[in-house]
Every structure is written in C-alpha cells, then in structure tokens.
Design a protein around this motif. Sequence first.
Motif, mmCIF file in Angstrom:
data_model
loop_
_atom_site.group_PDB
_atom_site.id
_atom_site.type_symbol
_atom_site.label_atom_id
_atom_site.label_comp_id
_atom_site.label_asym_id
_atom_site.label_seq_id
_atom_site.Cartn_x
_atom_site.Cartn_y
_atom_site.Cartn_z
ATOM 1 N N ALA A 19 61.901 94.893 27.969
ATOM 2 C CA ALA A 19 60.675 95.367 28.608
ATOM 3 C C ALA A 19 59.541 95.460 27.592
ATOM 4 C CB ALA A 19 60.921 96.722 29.269
ATOM 5 N N GLN A 20 59.833 95.942 26.381
ATOM 6 C CA GLN A 20 58.795 96.051 25.355
ATOM 7 C C GLN A 20 58.309 94.668 24.936
ATOM 8 O OE1 GLN A 20 57.540 99.008 24.530
ATOM 9 N NE2 GLN A 20 55.973 98.026 23.302
ATOM 10 N N SER A 22 58.327 92.066 26.758
ATOM 11 C CA SER A 22 57.579 91.530 27.889
ATOM 12 C C SER A 22 56.134 92.037 27.854
ATOM 13 C CB SER A 22 58.247 91.937 29.198
ATOM 14 O OG SER A 22 57.500 91.509 30.295
ATOM 15 N N LEU A 23 55.968 93.305 27.485
ATOM 16 C CA LEU A 23 54.626 93.897 27.403
ATOM 17 C C LEU A 23 53.859 93.410 26.181
ATOM 18 C CD1 LEU A 23 55.509 97.588 28.326
ATOM 19 C CD2 LEU A 23 54.303 95.924 29.760
ATOM 20 N N GLU A 24 54.576 93.227 25.079
ATOM 21 C CA GLU A 24 53.951 92.815 23.822
ATOM 22 C C GLU A 24 54.734 91.644 23.224
ATOM 23 O OE1 GLU A 24 52.160 95.938 21.237
ATOM 24 O OE2 GLU A 24 53.647 97.158 22.286
ATOM 25 N N THR A 121 50.453 102.359 22.301
ATOM 26 C CA THR A 121 50.682 101.498 23.462
ATOM 27 C C THR A 121 51.506 102.202 24.529
ATOM 28 O OG1 THR A 121 52.633 100.440 22.476
ATOM 29 C CG2 THR A 121 50.497 99.341 22.165
ATOM 30 N N TRP A 122 52.164 103.305 24.172
ATOM 31 C CA TRP A 122 52.891 104.090 25.177
ATOM 32 C C TRP A 122 51.933 104.806 26.121
ATOM 33 C CZ3 TRP A 122 57.843 103.559 26.143
ATOM 34 C CH2 TRP A 122 58.690 103.136 25.127
#
Length: 126
Positions: A19-20, A22-24, A121-122
């Motif tokens: 997931a991380q 995918s985001l970055e 980024t959280w």
Amino acid sequence: MDQRLAAYDLTVRQYGLLAQLSLEPELTMAELARQLGIARQSVHQLVNELVEVGHVRRRPGADDRSRRLEITDTAHYLLTRIDGPLERAEAELLGDLAPDEAETLRALLQRVLAHATDDETWLPTR
C-alpha cells in the motif's frame, strides 16, 4: 485483518508495504523502513518475500548503490480487490463508533504515525 488478508496470501506487514509503495512509487528500502516505522532488515525480508511472489520489482536507483522499489501490475490489481474486505474489517473493529468519532480516531492515529515515523505523508491532505 490477518484473516482477511490470508485469503490473498498476504500478511498485514506485506499489505502495508504494498500500500505504501502504491502511494509513493519507487521508494528506496531506507525510505520505506522510515515511513513504515520498521527496521531495514524487516523491510528487506518483506521485499524479498514480495519479489519472490511477483508483487514487487527492484529497479536501479539514482546512484550505483541504491535500488528503487515498485509494485507490479499484479499487485496493483490485488490491492483493488482487497479494499472491500478491509473496509468491512475496519467497520467491525470500530464497532458502534459514530462516523465523526471514527474520523477523529483516524486523524489522531495519522498524526501519531506522522510523528513516530517523522513522515508527514501520513497526514491527510486537505
């Protein structure tokens, strides 16, 4: 969450890593460890497991020593399939919290994670 993810042959940590990424996209191992708040050795182990099953690729980084990570198309597809079951698991976990209470809890947890990992980024984008 473990039970829901087991159907996809993933652990919670593996899912979090995917997931991380995918985001970055294209994070390095060091960046990923810092953002997830886990040791680099743990990230190496997770990445090796995910490379082995075809969910992550290693790419050359900015210099000869670094490597960038990216998730594969298969992993992107898998992440889209997992959203529904995880949303149901989250609803079960939150129980009878009102929607505004759940949102407050989510925002507070994001602030804690941002502080603990020194990674903004959280924090939710507004």
